[in-house]
Scaffold this motif. Structure first.
Motif, PDB file in Angstrom:
ATOM      1  N   GLU A 137     -82.643 -40.155 -10.363  1.00 58.03           N
ATOM      2  CA  GLU A 137     -83.493 -40.448  -9.335  1.00 58.03           C
ATOM      3  C   GLU A 137     -83.856 -42.018  -8.930  1.00 58.03           C
ATOM      4  OE1 GLU A 137     -87.175 -40.191 -13.134  1.00 58.03           O
ATOM      5  OE2 GLU A 137     -86.944 -38.383 -12.635  1.00 58.03           O
ATOM      6  N   GLY A 138     -82.600 -42.525  -9.694  1.00 55.53           N
ATOM      7  CA  GLY A 138     -82.252 -43.903  -9.749  1.00 55.53           C
ATOM      8  C   GLY A 138     -81.493 -43.985  -8.315  1.00 55.53           C
ATOM      9  N   VAL A 139     -80.616 -42.833  -8.159  1.00 62.20           N
ATOM     10  CA  VAL A 139     -79.709 -43.178  -6.809  1.00 62.20           C
ATOM     11  C   VAL A 139     -80.012 -42.462  -5.599  1.00 62.20           C
ATOM     12  CG1 VAL A 139     -77.634 -43.070  -8.292  1.00 62.20           C
ATOM     13  CG2 VAL A 139     -78.347 -40.860  -8.103  1.00 62.20           C
ATOM     14  N   GLY A 140     -80.954 -41.683  -5.646  1.00 66.05           N
ATOM     15  CA  GLY A 140     -82.157 -41.120  -4.441  1.00 66.05           C
ATOM     16  C   GLY A 140     -80.855 -39.874  -3.933  1.00 66.05           C
ATOM     17  N   GLU A 141     -81.589 -38.488  -3.432  1.00 65.09           N
ATOM     18  CA  GLU A 141     -80.621 -37.675  -2.751  1.00 65.09           C
ATOM     19  C   GLU A 141     -79.420 -37.509  -2.350  1.00 65.09           C
ATOM     20  OE1 GLU A 141     -82.628 -33.665  -0.646  1.00 65.09           O
ATOM     21  OE2 GLU A 141     -84.267 -34.332  -1.641  1.00 65.09           O
ATOM     22  N   GLU A 142     -79.363 -38.379  -1.300  1.00 65.34           N
ATOM     23  CA  GLU A 142     -78.105 -38.381  -0.787  1.00 65.34           C
ATOM     24  C   GLU A 142     -76.768 -38.552  -1.535  1.00 65.34           C
ATOM     25  OE1 GLU A 142     -75.950 -41.424   2.881  1.00 65.34           O
ATOM     26  OE2 GLU A 142     -77.897 -39.380   3.271  1.00 65.34           O
ATOM     27  N   ASP A 143     -77.043 -40.104  -2.703  1.00 67.07           N
ATOM     28  CA  ASP A 143     -75.924 -40.645  -3.032  1.00 67.07           C
ATOM     29  C   ASP A 143     -75.591 -39.201  -4.144  1.00 67.07           C
ATOM     30  OD1 ASP A 143     -75.225 -42.652  -1.848  1.00 67.07           O
ATOM     31  OD2 ASP A 143     -76.426 -43.935  -3.204  1.00 67.07           O
ATOM     32  N   ALA A 144     -76.843 -38.704  -4.905  1.00 69.10           N
ATOM     33  CA  ALA A 144     -76.460 -37.492  -5.669  1.00 69.10           C
ATOM     34  C   ALA A 144     -76.318 -36.445  -5.145  1.00 69.10           C
ATOM     35  CB  ALA A 144     -78.241 -37.396  -6.592  1.00 69.10           C
ATOM     36  N   SER A 145     -76.449 -35.720  -4.106  1.00 73.44           N
ATOM     37  CA  SER A 145     -75.446 -34.769  -3.242  1.00 73.44           C
ATOM     38  C   SER A 145     -74.382 -35.266  -3.194  1.00 73.44           C
ATOM     39  CB  SER A 145     -76.141 -34.792  -1.889  1.00 73.44           C
ATOM     40  OG  SER A 145     -77.143 -34.212  -2.129  1.00 73.44           O
ATOM     41  N   ALA A 146     -73.321 -36.577  -2.915  1.00 74.90           N
ATOM     42  CA  ALA A 146     -72.575 -36.592  -2.495  1.00 74.90           C
ATOM     43  C   ALA A 146     -71.941 -36.848  -4.374  1.00 74.90           C
ATOM     44  CB  ALA A 146     -72.345 -38.514  -2.338  1.00 74.90           C
ATOM     45  N   ALA A 147     -72.247 -36.869  -5.374  1.00 74.04           N
ATOM     46  CA  ALA A 147     -72.406 -37.404  -6.639  1.00 74.04           C
ATOM     47  C   ALA A 147     -71.746 -35.816  -7.488  1.00 74.04           C
ATOM     48  CB  ALA A 147     -72.514 -37.753  -7.816  1.00 74.04           C
ATOM     49  N   LEU A 148     -72.508 -34.995  -7.344  1.00 75.65           N
ATOM     50  CA  LEU A 148     -72.071 -33.695  -7.036  1.00 75.65           C
ATOM     51  C   LEU A 148     -71.130 -32.875  -6.226  1.00 75.65           C
ATOM     52  CD1 LEU A 148     -73.240 -30.689  -8.783  1.00 75.65           C
ATOM     53  CD2 LEU A 148     -75.652 -30.246  -7.397  1.00 75.65           C
ATOM     54  N   ARG A 149     -70.722 -32.799  -5.688  1.00 73.56           N
ATOM     55  CA  ARG A 149     -69.318 -32.773  -4.523  1.00 73.56           C
ATOM     56  C   ARG A 149     -68.624 -33.171  -4.875  1.00 73.56           C
ATOM     57  NH1 ARG A 149     -73.015 -33.786  -0.146  1.00 73.56           N
ATOM     58  NH2 ARG A 149     -71.296 -35.454   0.492  1.00 73.56           N
ATOM     59  N   PHE A 150     -68.837 -34.915  -5.654  1.00 72.66           N
ATOM     60  CA  PHE A 150     -67.321 -35.009  -5.938  1.00 72.66           C
ATOM     61  C   PHE A 150     -66.778 -35.188  -7.495  1.00 72.66           C
ATOM     62  CE2 PHE A 150     -65.777 -38.263  -9.464  1.00 72.66           C
ATOM     63  CZ  PHE A 150     -64.870 -38.706  -8.829  1.00 72.66           C
ATOM     64  N   LEU A 151     -67.817 -34.154  -7.965  1.00 69.47           N
ATOM     65  CA  LEU A 151     -68.144 -34.116  -9.367  1.00 69.47           C
ATOM     66  C   LEU A 151     -67.174 -32.229  -9.687  1.00 69.47           C
ATOM     67  CD1 LEU A 151     -70.892 -35.088 -11.167  1.00 69.47           C
ATOM     68  CD2 LEU A 151     -68.433 -35.773 -11.694  1.00 69.47           C
ATOM     69  N   ASP A 152     -67.990 -31.415  -8.473  1.00 71.92           N
ATOM     70  CA  ASP A 152     -67.318 -30.171  -8.209  1.00 71.92           C
ATOM     71  C   ASP A 152     -66.052 -29.800  -7.295  1.00 71.92           C
ATOM     72  OD1 ASP A 152     -67.596 -27.128  -7.979  1.00 71.92           O
ATOM     73  OD2 ASP A 152     -67.661 -28.320  -5.631  1.00 71.92           O
TER      74      ASP A 152
END
Length: 139
Positions: free
Chosen positions: A114-129
């Protein structure tokens, strides 16, 4: 690198959470890793695949599964077509126990997202994947 430091911190916190769960349930940390692997598998795991995933011997897998089965977390089921094949299943009651313990993780993850926004969350998820796939690929 800042990224490595943050990953080590998150890893340390996850390890502490896993060790607390293991200690509260008379399990080893490897047992909790096995539970996660069984839960996350797209199809039922076999003991051999679980051992390869965890990097442990067949004897260690047997001991791990004995503890998990005794604690009521997993069950071993022989394949009906080939009785030599055993599939591992996560017990529904174990899901509740794990869910209760790891609820903090789910809440912390939700607050962080909730604190980072959808775009950053999507980037973080891609990175972790991608990082996970790099680890799985080995050296």
């Amino acid at each position: 690198m800042d990224m490595a430091r943050h990953l080590r911190r998150v890893n340390g916190e996850m390890n502490a959470l896993i060790h607390r769960f293991a200690g509260e349930h008379g399990l080893h940390a490897t047992d909790v890793q096995a539970l996660g692997a069984i839960l996350d598998a797209r199809e039922p795991l076999t003991p051999g695949r679980l051992g390869r995933h965890l990097g442990i011997t067949s004897g260690s897998v047997t001991a791990c599964l004995d503890r998990l089965e005794k604690a009521g977390h997993v069950r071993r089921v022989r394949d009906s077509a080939d009785r030599r094949v055993v599939h591992l299943y996560y017990e529904p009651t174990a899901r509740k126990v794990a869910s209760d313990h790891f609820r903090f993780l789910a809440r912390a993850t939700q607050r962080a997202l909730e604190g980072v926004g959808e775009e950053d969350a999507s980037a973080a998820l891609r990175f972790l994947d991608r990082l996970g796939r790099e680890f799985s690929a080995g050296e």
